[in-house]
Design a protein around this motif. Structure first.
Motif, mmCIF file in Angstrom:
data_model
loop_
_atom_site.group_PDB
_atom_site.id
_atom_site.type_symbol
_atom_site.label_atom_id
_atom_site.label_comp_id
_atom_site.label_asym_id
_atom_site.label_seq_id
_atom_site.Cartn_x
_atom_site.Cartn_y
_atom_site.Cartn_z
ATOM 1 N N GLY A 115 54.940 9.294 153.639
ATOM 2 C CA GLY A 115 55.137 9.986 154.911
ATOM 3 C C GLY A 115 56.566 10.403 155.183
ATOM 4 N N HIS A 116 57.439 10.351 154.151
ATOM 5 C CA HIS A 116 58.840 10.702 154.363
ATOM 6 C C HIS A 116 59.131 12.131 153.904
ATOM 7 C CE1 HIS A 116 59.335 6.580 155.303
ATOM 8 N NE2 HIS A 116 59.177 6.143 154.055
ATOM 9 N N GLN A 117 60.083 12.764 154.587
ATOM 10 C CA GLN A 117 60.593 14.038 154.088
ATOM 11 C C GLN A 117 61.620 13.720 153.006
ATOM 12 O OE1 GLN A 117 61.885 16.243 157.647
ATOM 13 N NE2 GLN A 117 59.981 17.408 157.446
ATOM 14 N N MET A 118 61.550 14.448 151.893
ATOM 15 C CA MET A 118 62.390 14.090 150.747
ATOM 16 C C MET A 118 63.229 15.270 150.256
ATOM 17 S SD MET A 118 61.629 10.953 150.221
ATOM 18 C CE MET A 118 62.599 10.772 148.737
ATOM 19 N N VAL A 119 64.550 15.029 150.160
ATOM 20 C CA VAL A 119 65.429 15.974 149.480
ATOM 21 C C VAL A 119 65.977 15.243 148.262
ATOM 22 C CG1 VAL A 119 67.543 17.356 149.617
ATOM 23 C CG2 VAL A 119 66.074 17.114 151.636
ATOM 24 N N VAL A 120 65.906 15.865 147.101
ATOM 25 C CA VAL A 120 66.354 15.202 145.874
ATOM 26 C C VAL A 120 67.497 15.994 145.253
ATOM 27 C CG1 VAL A 120 65.634 14.247 143.657
ATOM 28 C CG2 VAL A 120 63.978 14.447 145.513
ATOM 29 N N VAL A 121 68.549 15.282 144.864
ATOM 30 C CA VAL A 121 69.718 15.911 144.247
ATOM 31 C C VAL A 121 69.873 15.349 142.831
ATOM 32 C CG1 VAL A 121 72.222 16.232 144.404
ATOM 33 C CG2 VAL A 121 70.838 16.172 146.495
ATOM 34 N N PRO A 122 69.506 16.114 141.818
ATOM 35 C CA PRO A 122 69.636 15.593 140.459
ATOM 36 C C PRO A 122 70.956 15.998 139.810
ATOM 37 C CG PRO A 122 67.837 17.206 140.648
ATOM 38 C CD PRO A 122 68.729 17.361 141.835
ATOM 39 N N SER A 123 71.381 15.158 138.868
ATOM 40 C CA SER A 123 72.471 15.534 137.950
ATOM 41 C C SER A 123 71.864 16.290 136.782
ATOM 42 C CB SER A 123 73.121 14.282 137.363
ATOM 43 O OG SER A 123 73.899 13.630 138.294
ATOM 44 N N ALA A 124 72.723 16.845 135.947
ATOM 45 C CA ALA A 124 72.269 17.427 134.687
ATOM 46 C C ALA A 124 71.748 16.303 133.797
ATOM 47 C CB ALA A 124 73.433 18.129 134.001
ATOM 48 N N GLY A 157 72.798 19.137 142.086
ATOM 49 C CA GLY A 157 74.030 18.417 142.382
ATOM 50 C C GLY A 157 75.229 19.171 141.842
ATOM 51 N N PHE A 158 76.446 18.745 142.247
ATOM 52 C CA PHE A 158 77.676 19.098 141.517
ATOM 53 C C PHE A 158 78.230 20.482 141.818
ATOM 54 C CE2 PHE A 158 79.152 20.122 136.893
ATOM 55 C CZ PHE A 158 80.388 19.503 137.028
ATOM 56 N N GLN A 159 77.575 21.289 142.690
ATOM 57 C CA GLN A 159 78.024 22.678 142.754
ATOM 58 C C GLN A 159 77.829 23.322 144.114
ATOM 59 O OE1 GLN A 159 74.737 25.095 140.627
ATOM 60 N NE2 GLN A 159 74.698 22.989 139.886
ATOM 61 N N GLY A 160 78.534 24.419 144.295
ATOM 62 C CA GLY A 160 78.393 25.203 145.507
ATOM 63 C C GLY A 160 78.857 26.620 145.237
ATOM 64 N N ILE A 161 79.203 27.290 146.328
ATOM 65 C CA ILE A 161 79.656 28.674 146.197
ATOM 66 C C ILE A 161 80.843 28.883 147.130
ATOM 67 C CG2 ILE A 161 78.021 29.509 147.965
ATOM 68 C CD1 ILE A 161 77.728 31.999 146.128
ATOM 69 N N ASP A 162 81.832 29.654 146.683
ATOM 70 C CA ASP A 162 83.006 29.846 147.543
ATOM 71 C C ASP A 162 82.846 31.124 148.374
ATOM 72 O OD1 ASP A 162 83.677 32.022 145.979
ATOM 73 O OD2 ASP A 162 85.591 31.225 145.289
ATOM 74 N N GLY A 213 84.151 33.927 148.116
ATOM 75 C CA GLY A 213 84.041 35.169 147.358
ATOM 76 C C GLY A 213 82.746 35.266 146.573
ATOM 77 N N GLY A 214 81.843 34.298 146.766
ATOM 78 C CA GLY A 214 80.562 34.348 146.051
ATOM 79 C C GLY A 214 80.628 33.794 144.637
ATOM 80 N N ASN A 215 81.692 33.069 144.314
ATOM 81 C CA ASN A 215 81.806 32.482 142.983
ATOM 82 C C ASN A 215 81.221 31.077 142.962
ATOM 83 O OD1 ASN A 215 83.663 34.604 141.875
ATOM 84 N ND2 ASN A 215 84.890 33.858 143.604
ATOM 85 N N ILE A 216 80.577 30.724 141.841
ATOM 86 C CA ILE A 216 80.034 29.366 141.699
ATOM 87 C C ILE A 216 81.189 28.402 141.440
ATOM 88 C CG2 ILE A 216 78.647 27.883 140.189
ATOM 89 C CD1 ILE A 216 76.666 30.210 139.955
ATOM 90 N N THR A 217 81.137 27.272 142.119
ATOM 91 C CA THR A 217 82.190 26.255 141.954
ATOM 92 C C THR A 217 81.513 24.931 141.591
ATOM 93 O OG1 THR A 217 81.963 25.758 144.296
ATOM 94 C CG2 THR A 217 83.746 27.250 143.689
ATOM 95 N N THR A 218 82.273 24.027 140.967
ATOM 96 C CA THR A 218 81.746 22.663 140.774
ATOM 97 C C THR A 218 82.712 21.659 141.404
ATOM 98 O OG1 THR A 218 82.742 22.235 138.614
ATOM 99 C CG2 THR A 218 80.575 23.315 138.624
ATOM 100 N N LEU A 219 82.185 20.449 141.615
ATOM 101 C CA LEU A 219 82.857 19.484 142.488
ATOM 102 C C LEU A 219 83.625 18.400 141.754
ATOM 103 C CD1 LEU A 219 79.866 18.871 144.946
ATOM 104 C CD2 LEU A 219 81.600 20.673 145.037
ATOM 105 N N GLY A 220 83.835 18.559 140.456
ATOM 106 C CA GLY A 220 84.506 17.496 139.701
ATOM 107 C C GLY A 220 83.470 16.579 139.077
ATOM 108 N N SER A 271 77.724 15.053 141.615
ATOM 109 C CA SER A 271 76.386 15.069 142.233
ATOM 110 C C SER A 271 76.267 14.004 143.311
ATOM 111 C CB SER A 271 75.302 14.851 141.180
ATOM 112 O OG SER A 271 75.342 15.889 140.245
ATOM 113 N N ASP A 272 77.001 12.909 143.164
ATOM 114 C CA ASP A 272 77.003 11.884 144.228
ATOM 115 C C ASP A 272 77.450 12.531 145.540
ATOM 116 O OD1 ASP A 272 76.451 9.909 142.323
ATOM 117 O OD2 ASP A 272 78.564 9.426 142.017
ATOM 118 N N THR A 273 78.509 13.334 145.432
ATOM 119 C CA THR A 273 79.071 13.965 146.628
ATOM 120 C C THR A 273 78.096 14.990 147.207
ATOM 121 O OG1 THR A 273 81.252 13.565 145.757
ATOM 122 C CG2 THR A 273 81.088 15.224 147.491
ATOM 123 N N SER A 274 77.441 15.743 146.326
ATOM 124 C CA SER A 274 76.439 16.696 146.821
ATOM 125 C C SER A 274 75.397 15.968 147.641
ATOM 126 C CB SER A 274 75.729 17.393 145.654
ATOM 127 O OG SER A 274 76.656 17.974 144.784
#
Ligand code: ADP
Ligand code: ASP
Ligand code: MG
Length: 422
Positions: free
Chosen positions: A33-42, A139-144, A146-153, A157-160
């Motif tokens: 009965g829980h709503q679930m968001v999952v963030v996987p690593s590679a 996990g691990f990524q976003g967008i800046d 300017g529309g460029n893909i970035t990663t978080l170090g 994925s923990d941080t994501s």
């Protein structure tokens, strides 16, 4: 209805068999009965494999254009594992959809390979959750901007996961990994290490920043800033264990000091093999030196950790500091080209054969002699201390790296971390 964010690390996502297990576990939570968001690593090894391919083409190439492409490349690892997890969930009869960081979007600044999350738009995710789907976010990524893909170090994925949990005000963020919680030190180095049932946020922050890779430092910072309930637990328990038992397992990061169950003076030992030492020798000892050396280093977005300046002899002194090994060559080059000539220093030398060992504990606030005991233990093992740095709840030393494991084991024993607490 509760909302949970689960994060699964590389080993937990390491094969289709393991991904199937993750899917079964997540489906169990959703069916409860829980709503679930999952963030996987590679999948484990994938990020290293991709980055090694880039290195084959160019060994070192410190331009923004190059770092941009590294992020384009590395982000694909999580895209693949996220899609595989969505497919595995669908195969379990559980509706699921996966999104990359830019599809959500997870907005970051533009510091390629070490970007910081600025905001997360949860509209799309909420709509899917409300439609009864499990939502998977890379996990691990976003967008800046300017529309460029970035990663978080590395380890990002923990941080994501924690950032998503904070943005969506999740009931808890569960970090599933290949150990069953946070230990007194890395159990791979000290088999006698013990799992902590709880660890205070401040101690976890120190341990993560001092090298305990079980959580990326920024994930702990996020958890602290937004008070995200955070738990580290194993993905290797049988997927069908009782959900209430699972929800209480592992290590809980606590925010209240009185919740501290395990009041040892030293709670944990962290170490970092990734630092290198840079020394600027024969610097004129006058005001502004630290700024003239470290200013250009900071301008180049290079993080400096431990710093020491020796006493001067004949008006000259030596100035040493540590940086991450990825920044070693760049820092040496920068200092040799810009700083040494301007300062009239004698030379710059680098030492890559060092490691940092730290003892951490809130109890250090109220006990004297803890650092002295650390130094005694190291001296009894014949280990020379090259640099020291302290704060209220930690003491770190830089030593020759070949003594690292010996130092960690000796300290773990000397501070009674092998012993079960009462
Ligand atoms: P994941 O791929 O799940 O993110 P990581 O390899 O990043 O996993 O982190 C888990 C690893 O962290 C463990 O396998 C362990 O070797 C290491 N580790 C280091 N320090 C600690 C600690 N104090 N407690 C638990 N694990 C630790
Ligand atoms: N895949 C990335 C890494 O290997 C991020 C992560 O696993 O957290 O660093
Ligand atoms: Mg990790």
């Amino acid at each position: 209805m509760a909302l949970f964010v689960h994060k699964y690390g590389g080993t937990s996502m390491g094969s289709t068999e393991r991904i199937r297990n993750v899917a079964k576990r997540v489906a169990k939570w959703a069916r409860a009965g829980h709503q679930m968001v999952v963030v996987p690593s590679a999948m484990s090894g994938e990020t290293n494999r991709l980055l090694a391919l880039a290195k084959e083409l160019t060994p070192s190439h410190a331009t923004t254009a190059y770092f941009r492409e590294l992020d384009m490349l590395a982000a694909t690892g999580e895209q693949a594992s996220s899609a595989l997890l969505a497919i595995a969930l669908q195969a379990e009869g559980m509706p699921a959809v996966s999104y990359t960081g830019w599809q959500v979007p997870v907005r970051t600044d533009s510091s390629y390979t070490k970007a910081r999350i600025e905001s997360i738009d949860d509209k799309r995710v909420r709509a899917d959750l409300d439609a009864g789907k499990v939502v998977i976010i890379t996990g691990f990524q976003g967008i800046d901007e300017g529309g460029n893909i970035t990663t978080l170090g590395r380890g990002g994925s923990d941080t994501s996961a924690v950032a998503v949990a904070a943005a969506m005000k999740a009931n808890e963020c569960l970090i599933y990994t290949d150990v069953d919680g946070v230990y007194t030190t890395d159990p791979r180095v000290v088999p006698q290490a013990r799992r902590l049932k709880t660890v205070s946020f401040e101690e976890m922050l120190e341990m993560a920043s001092l090298g305990s890779k079980v959580l990326q430092i920024r994930s702990v910072e996020f958890a602290g800033k937004y008070k995200v309930p955070l738990r580290v637990l194993s993905s290797f328990t049988p997927w069908d264990i009782d959900i209430n038992e699972e929800a209480k397992s592992g290590t809980l990061i606590t925010f209240e000091e009185d919740e501290q169950m395990e009041q040892a003076v030293v709670s944990g030992i962290a170490f970092n093999r990734d630092e290198t030492k840079i020394s600027v020798l024969g610097v004129p000892d006058k005001p502004g030196i630290a700024y003239q050396i470290l200013g250009p280093v900071a301008d180049a977005n290079i993080e400096v950790d431990v710093i020491i300046q020796n006493i001067s002899k004949d008006g000259r002194t030596d100035f040493s500091f540590t940086v991450n090994h990825n920044d070693h060559a760049r820092t040496l080059e920068l200092l040799r080209e810009k700083v040494v000539p301007a300062l009239g220093a004698q030379e710059v030398v680098g030492d890559t054969a060092i490691s940092k060992v730290s003892i951490v504990g809130i109890g250090m606030r109220s006990h004297v002699g803890v650092a002295a005991k650390m130094f005694r233990v190291l001296s009894e093992e014949g280990i020379n201390i090259q640099m020291i740095s302290t704060s209220e709840i930690k003491t770190s030393v830089v030593i020759e790296d070949k003594y690292l494991e010996l130092a960690v084991r000796a300290l773990h024993k000397a501070f009674d971390l092998d012993q079960p607490t009462a």
